[in-house]
Design an enzyme around this catalytic site. Sequence first.
Site, short mmCIF file in Angstrom:
data_model
loop_
_atom_site.label_atom_id
_atom_site.label_comp_id
_atom_site.label_asym_id
_atom_site.label_seq_id
_atom_site.Cartn_x
_atom_site.Cartn_y
_atom_site.Cartn_z
N SER A 126 0.84 -1.20 0.00
CA SER A 126 0.00 0.00 0.00
C SER A 126 0.87 1.24 0.00
O SER A 126 1.98 1.24 0.57
CB SER A 126 -0.86 -0.01 1.26
OG SER A 126 -1.48 1.24 1.45
N TYR A 150 -1.49 -0.72 10.89
CA TYR A 150 -1.80 -1.35 9.60
C TYR A 150 -0.65 -1.14 8.62
O TYR A 150 -0.15 -2.09 8.00
CB TYR A 150 -3.11 -0.77 9.03
CG TYR A 150 -3.28 -1.02 7.55
CD1 TYR A 150 -3.53 -2.30 7.08
CD2 TYR A 150 -3.17 0.02 6.62
CE1 TYR A 150 -3.67 -2.54 5.71
CE2 TYR A 150 -3.30 -0.21 5.26
CZ TYR A 150 -3.55 -1.49 4.81
OH TYR A 150 -3.68 -1.72 3.45
N LYS A 154 2.27 -3.76 6.64
CA LYS A 154 2.63 -3.81 5.21
C LYS A 154 4.15 -3.65 5.04
O LYS A 154 4.78 -4.35 4.26
CB LYS A 154 1.90 -2.71 4.43
CG LYS A 154 0.41 -2.89 4.35
CD LYS A 154 0.04 -4.11 3.52
CE LYS A 154 -1.45 -4.32 3.43
NZ LYS A 154 -1.83 -5.63 2.87
P1 NAD Z 1 -11.03 -6.57 1.56
O1 NAD Z 1 -11.20 -6.51 3.03
O2 NAD Z 1 -12.21 -6.31 0.70
O3 NAD Z 1 -10.39 -7.97 1.14
C1 NAD Z 1 -9.53 -8.69 1.99
C2 NAD Z 1 -10.08 -10.11 2.07
O4 NAD Z 1 -9.24 -10.88 2.95
C3 NAD Z 1 -11.50 -10.17 2.64
O5 NAD Z 1 -12.34 -10.88 1.76
C4 NAD Z 1 -11.33 -10.88 3.98
O6 NAD Z 1 -12.45 -11.67 4.30
C5 NAD Z 1 -10.07 -11.71 3.73
N1 NAD Z 1 -9.34 -12.05 4.95
C6 NAD Z 1 -8.98 -11.24 5.97
N2 NAD Z 1 -8.31 -11.93 6.90
C7 NAD Z 1 -8.22 -13.20 6.45
C8 NAD Z 1 -7.66 -14.40 6.98
N3 NAD Z 1 -7.03 -14.42 8.16
N4 NAD Z 1 -7.77 -15.54 6.28
C9 NAD Z 1 -8.42 -15.55 5.08
N5 NAD Z 1 -8.98 -14.46 4.54
C10 NAD Z 1 -8.88 -13.30 5.22
O7 NAD Z 1 -9.85 -5.56 1.19
P2 NAD Z 1 -9.39 -5.01 -0.22
O8 NAD Z 1 -9.73 -3.58 -0.29
O9 NAD Z 1 -9.80 -5.91 -1.31
O10 NAD Z 1 -7.81 -5.10 -0.01
C11 NAD Z 1 -7.06 -6.22 -0.44
C12 NAD Z 1 -5.63 -6.04 -0.01
O11 NAD Z 1 -5.12 -4.83 -0.55
C13 NAD Z 1 -5.43 -5.94 1.50
O12 NAD Z 1 -4.25 -6.62 1.85
C14 NAD Z 1 -5.30 -4.46 1.74
O13 NAD Z 1 -4.53 -4.18 2.88
C15 NAD Z 1 -4.58 -4.02 0.47
N6 NAD Z 1 -4.81 -2.61 0.13
C16 NAD Z 1 -6.09 -2.15 0.02
C17 NAD Z 1 -6.30 -0.80 -0.25
C18 NAD Z 1 -7.69 -0.26 -0.35
O14 NAD Z 1 -7.86 0.95 -0.26
N7 NAD Z 1 -8.73 -1.06 -0.56
C19 NAD Z 1 -5.21 0.05 -0.47
C20 NAD Z 1 -3.92 -0.46 -0.36
C21 NAD Z 1 -3.73 -1.81 -0.07
C1 UD1 Z 2 -6.88 5.50 3.28
C2 UD1 Z 2 -6.12 4.78 4.35
C3 UD1 Z 2 -4.73 4.43 3.84
C4 UD1 Z 2 -4.82 3.63 2.55
C5 UD1 Z 2 -5.58 4.48 1.54
C6 UD1 Z 2 -5.72 3.76 0.23
C7 UD1 Z 2 -7.10 5.76 6.37
C8 UD1 Z 2 -6.88 6.68 7.52
N1 UD1 Z 2 -6.06 5.65 5.49
O1 UD1 Z 2 -6.29 6.76 3.17
O2 UD1 Z 2 -4.04 3.67 4.78
O3 UD1 Z 2 -3.53 3.36 2.06
O4 UD1 Z 2 -6.87 4.76 2.07
O5 UD1 Z 2 -6.86 3.03 0.17
O6 UD1 Z 2 -8.12 5.12 6.25
N2 UD1 Z 2 -12.15 12.15 3.42
C9 UD1 Z 2 -13.14 13.03 3.82
N3 UD1 Z 2 -14.27 12.52 4.38
C10 UD1 Z 2 -14.47 11.18 4.57
C11 UD1 Z 2 -13.46 10.29 4.14
C12 UD1 Z 2 -12.29 10.81 3.60
O7 UD1 Z 2 -12.99 14.24 3.67
O8 UD1 Z 2 -15.53 10.79 5.10
C13 UD1 Z 2 -10.93 12.69 2.78
C14 UD1 Z 2 -9.63 12.35 3.50
O9 UD1 Z 2 -9.30 13.33 4.44
C15 UD1 Z 2 -8.65 12.31 2.31
C16 UD1 Z 2 -9.51 11.81 1.14
O10 UD1 Z 2 -10.85 12.08 1.51
O11 UD1 Z 2 -8.19 13.59 2.02
C17 UD1 Z 2 -9.36 10.34 0.87
O12 UD1 Z 2 -9.60 9.62 2.06
P1 UD1 Z 2 -9.62 8.01 2.10
O13 UD1 Z 2 -10.53 7.52 1.05
O14 UD1 Z 2 -9.89 7.60 3.51
O15 UD1 Z 2 -8.15 7.60 1.65
P2 UD1 Z 2 -6.73 7.96 2.32
O16 UD1 Z 2 -6.84 9.08 3.24
O17 UD1 Z 2 -5.77 8.11 1.22
#
Ligand code: NAD
Ligand code: UD1
Length: 347
Positions: A126, A150, A154
């Site tokens: 991430s 968190y 990572k």
């Molecule tokens: P998500 O929560 O939708 O998907 C993660 C999945 O992992 C879920 O289906 C959950 O049930 C499963 N899971 C959690 N713990 C588990 C375990 N112990 N055993 C088996 N399954 C398990 O999240 P996502 O948004 O799809 O994110 C996927 C990956 O990408 C994560 O590792 C997250 O940290 C990373 N990531 C997400 C974002 C984002 O904004 N969505 C940004 C950067 C990185």
């Molecule tokens: C979040 C995660 C970060 C992750 C990233 C990518 C948090 C604190 N951080 O950050 O770890 O890597 O997503 O998925 O959750 N905002 C509002 N109102 C809201 C929600 C958000 O104003 O209700 C603003 C925030 O201040 C920010 C922007 O919208 O400026 C995006 O927010 P968000 O979607 O939570 O993403 P990140 O802050 O980048």
Amino acid sequence: MSETILVTGGAGYIGSHTAVALAERDVQVVIVDNLANSSAKAIEAIDRLGGRRVIFHEIDLLDADALGDVFQAHPIDAVIHFAGLKAVGESVEKPLDYYRTNLLSTMNLLDQMAANDVWDLVFSSSATVYGDPKILPIPETAPLGPTNPYGRTKHMIEDICRDAAAADRRWRISLLRYFNPVGAHPSGELGEDPRGIPNNLVPFVMQVAVGRRERLSVFGDDWETDDGTGVRDYIHVLDLASGHVSALDRLEPGCDEFNLGTGTGVSVFDIVKTVENVTGVSIPYEVVDRRPGDIATSLADPSKANEKLEWRADRSVDTMLTDSWRWQSNHPNGFNDEQHLTAEAEG
Ligand code: NAD
Ligand code: UD1
């Protein structure tokens, strides 16, 4: 491209879209997920959209024996590891849960891969590993400094992968640092389905647009950005999914890191305006205090992935939000109405 790919966390938001992209390439996808943050209905949607059935095992990655059985049961060629806990605020409240789940499940996975002679891995890292960036746009070489548990999981998993690959040259690992994934499958049948109150901007705004929430709280309009609101690099989940396919195709011995982003900065007010255009719904908002731990701007330098992975994220913010809206308006309560009502009643 390998034939059978294990996708951990494949029922989740990004994993499910990636599973569809793999199935469309005629890959046999094996999903392991404990459904801690997802629904079995996502698996049905993947089957419909991908055009071939995935194999699904409902197991917890902390259960090393059950995971070992999966490796014994299928001729796995490579792994994409999405599974894990991802809520920043929750990680501050329950750090041990985050370290245990994210670190131990990855250790179990790496152990089982090595034991079963599987060395190809793509891992969900991430942009959060960069913390408050000193250089914009952020290159992969920027210093790392996550600011919450968190993010530290990572960073630690990245280190574990780098160390494993340095010790044994059979490993071929890509660490993909996602910026802000948004959007949904264009069918409107698969999308982000957060439980309880969404932490992230786009799912929250979508719930305002669909009438589930009254108004958006904008976390500060006094940031050092053009309009004073936070700027992020939003990337369509389908572009992210294709980034995983490109990364799998181009794995090389060792361990390498790639930013997956567009390189374009978009503010909170830009998102609000575009959602209003796309949905035709006016979004009530109020400006409130900054959210603790937030940063002004997060923006990828995606040139390394553009060149080495021959991949580019080109879907526009308009497309991202149009696709999010199609999913949200088709499924106002996500995959499972009862589950959401319960989660919200508890929350
Ligand atoms: P998500 O929560 O939708 O998907 C993660 C999945 O992992 C879920 O289906 C959950 O049930 C499963 N899971 C959690 N713990 C588990 C375990 N112990 N055993 C088996 N399954 C398990 O999240 P996502 O948004 O799809 O994110 C996927 C990956 O990408 C994560 O590792 C997250 O940290 C990373 N990531 C997400 C974002 C984002 O904004 N969505 C940004 C950067 C990185
Ligand atoms: C979040 C995660 C970060 C992750 C990233 C990518 C948090 C604190 N951080 O950050 O770890 O890597 O997503 O998925 O959750 N905002 C509002 N109102 C809201 C929600 C958000 O104003 O209700 C603003 C925030 O201040 C920010 C922007 O919208 O400026 C995006 O927010 P968000 O979607 O939570 O993403 P990140 O802050 O980048």
